[in-house]
Design an enzyme around this catalytic site. Structure first.
Site, PDB file in Angstrom:
ATOM      1  N   PHE A   1      45.615  57.595  48.808  1.00  0.00           N
ATOM      2  CA  PHE A   1      45.830  57.530  50.250  1.00  0.00           C
ATOM      3  C   PHE A   1      45.844  56.101  50.783  1.00  0.00           C
ATOM      4  O   PHE A   1      46.408  55.825  51.843  1.00  0.00           O
ATOM      5  CB  PHE A   1      44.781  58.369  50.984  1.00  0.00           C
ATOM      6  N   LYS A   2      45.255  55.170  50.030  1.00  0.00           N
ATOM      7  CA  LYS A   2      45.222  53.780  50.482  1.00  0.00           C
ATOM      8  C   LYS A   2      46.628  53.190  50.625  1.00  0.00           C
ATOM      9  O   LYS A   2      46.842  52.233  51.368  1.00  0.00           O
ATOM     10  CB  LYS A   2      44.419  52.927  49.501  1.00  0.00           C
ATOM     11  N   ASP A   3      47.611  53.762  49.904  1.00  0.00           N
ATOM     12  CA  ASP A   3      48.982  53.254  49.992  1.00  0.00           C
ATOM     13  C   ASP A   3      49.532  53.342  51.417  1.00  0.00           C
ATOM     14  O   ASP A   3      50.340  52.503  51.829  1.00  0.00           O
ATOM     15  CB  ASP A   3      49.910  54.052  49.071  1.00  0.00           C
TER      16      ASP A   3
ATOM     17  N   THR B   1      41.573  51.093  46.447  1.00  0.00           N
ATOM     18  CA  THR B   1      42.038  50.042  47.344  1.00  0.00           C
ATOM     19  C   THR B   1      42.696  48.905  46.569  1.00  0.00           C
ATOM     20  O   THR B   1      43.722  48.367  46.985  1.00  0.00           O
ATOM     21  CB  THR B   1      40.869  49.489  48.186  1.00  0.00           C
TER      22      THR B   1
ATOM     23  N   LEU C   1      48.148  50.254  53.069  1.00  0.00           N
ATOM     24  CA  LEU C   1      48.352  48.969  52.409  1.00  0.00           C
ATOM     25  C   LEU C   1      49.816  48.631  52.178  1.00  0.00           C
ATOM     26  O   LEU C   1      50.174  47.451  52.109  1.00  0.00           O
ATOM     27  CB  LEU C   1      47.553  48.931  51.110  1.00  0.00           C
TER      28      LEU C   1
END
Length: 455
Positions: free
Chosen positions: A108-110, A141, A113
């Site tokens: 989900f960090k994509d 992350t 980021l």
């Protein structure tokens, strides 16, 4: 829109300056000076897909990047996702699952980021500046940040992670990226040690300025901003009232949901789900925020005992009083604990799910529904089945199960957790630097490798 520090001793910043600053000079976290109200626009926003909604939402917080440029940055960020819709609503039986892991690193960090990488590039190119990013990761992350900035000529990135305490695939996703601007640092300690080293380095303002340090961790406001969008999107697509069950360690993901609710999106409750590292579930139940010993589990991205983004929630919970916030945080830093009246309200519910129950949730959900969940998502699914609230309860799926094949395969009883992009990492060359959890060692490495470029 201006951005202020939770600790009240930093001059208000523009959005672009907030992105490059990351952690505020006074040690606080940056938050918007006001929270936009969308209650009058819900009907029109409900007609939009995820990318369209991002283009409508972000200008409410960003007024120093032209709208046309911002739309191009959003398009470029989300073009990298395997699903055109970016996020995807699936069902595990009767539980809606908002899959957030269809980006380039399957986490989900994509979502945040990929956008942050575009924002960094845009701002730095127009200002003729460069940036040296220093980050800490408990697993996902780091690889998502590297994917967002690899090969960008105006950026070098240094990512610290706990040596031997993330999954082998999470490590390979970082260390097999061999672009010259990527530096992976395996710290002999826990994620909390990595986070402490990062904050201490940023706290040396001369060093931060000399090496133009910036942050990709969720201390960076842009990370939280990007995550607000998927709460807004899902709250408008699912039957009301909607509650979200969120597996969380550092409180950044669920804090984005809190802000979405404050903006007026139709969110009922937020269910906070931790693993054995239960500092947050204890706090929301009792008001006691106490640092414990980090317990290493099968959900390593949540193996955290100091949740950075809780400070942002506390700022609002304490009626935006930076003095009260500073007292609370200084007490916690000094003695390892601080207490408030239990912050129970009509927003948060909290529970902790141990490893045994996490494995049971993976197994049970697969047998009953065929849905394969990674251990972090399984923590959320277990919590969603445990806590009874009115209306729809949606669980956030934070990582592809193939990132944690050992736990998932054991729980289901067959080798099912696979993804070709991850399989391809097995024979690739990798590189990393192993360091002790020592601030001098980290500064020395940054000083040796980072191009000096004060803003």
């Amino acid at each position: 829109m201006r951005y202020v520090s939770t600790r009240g001793a930093t001059d208000a910043l523009s959005f672009q300056d907030a992105v490059l600053t990351g952690l505020a000079p006074d040690g606080g976290l940056l938050v918007p000076a006001r929270i936009p109200d969308v209650t009058g626009d819900l009907d029109s926003l409900a007609q939009l897909n995820f990318v369209e909604l991002a283009k409508r939402m972000l200008p409410r917080f960003i007024d120093d990047i032209p709208a046309a440029d911002l739309e191009n940055l959003v398009d470029a960020a989300y073009r990298t996702f395997s699903r055109p819709g970016v996020v995807h609503l699936e069902y595990a039986g009767d539980i809606p699952v908002l899959e957030l892991f269809h980006g380039p690193t399957l986490a989900f960090k994509d979502i945040a980021l990929q956008l942050l990488g575009q924002l960094f590039d845009h701002i730095l190119n127009r200002r003729g500046q460069r940036l040296n990013i220093l980050g800490a990761t408990s697993g996902d992350t780091g690889s998502a940040a590297i994917a967002g900035v690899r090969g960008r000529p105006a950026i070098d990135i240094f990512v610290m992670y706990p040596h031997g305490r993330i999954s082998p695939l999470q490590e390979l996703q970082m260390t097999t990226v061999t672009d010259d601007n990527v530096h992976c640092i395996a710290v002999e300690g826990s994620f909390d040690d990595c986070q402490r080293l990062m904050k201490s380095t940023f706290g040396d303002l001369d060093f931060k300025a000399r090496y133009a340090l910036g942050s990709i961790n969720s201390v960076n406001w842009a990370r939280v901003l990007a995550q607000i969008v998927y709460y807004a999107y899902a709250s408008l697509k699912l039957p009301a009232p909607v509650s979200f069950c969120v597996p969380t360690g550092n409180f950044g993901n669920i804090f984005a949901g809190y802000l979405a609710k404050r903006m007026g999106f139709p969110i009922h409750r937020l269910i906070l789900a931790t693993n054995e590292n239960d500092i947050l579930s204890v706090f929301f139940s009792t008001g006691l925020y106490r640092r414990g010993q980090v317990r290493f589990t099968i959900s390593p991205s949540m193996d955290i005992q100091v949740a950075s983004n809780l400070e942002r929630f506390l700022y609002y919970h304490l009626q935006e009083d930076p003095v009260a916030l500073r007292i609370f945080m200084s007490t916690f830093d000094a003695v390892g604990e601080a207490r408030l009246a239990p912050p129970g309200d009509d927003v948060f519910l909290a529970t902790a799910v141990n490893t045994r129950n996490t494995m049971a949730a993976i197994r049970q959900v697969y047998r009953e529904t065929g849905y394969v969940a990674d251990p972090h998502t399984a923590v959320g699914l277990a919590a969603a089945r445990r806590i009874d609230v009115d209306g729809t309860v949606a669980c956030l799926a934070t990582a592809h199960p193939a990132k944690f094949p050992e736990a998932v395969d054991e729980a289901v009883g067959q080798p099912i957790a696979r993804h070709p992009a991850l399989d391809a990492l097995a024979n690739m060359p990798s590189r990393r630097t192993v360091l002790s959890a020592d601030i001098a060692a980290v500064k020395k490495l940054v000083a040796e490798r980072a191009p000096q470029a004060a803003r």
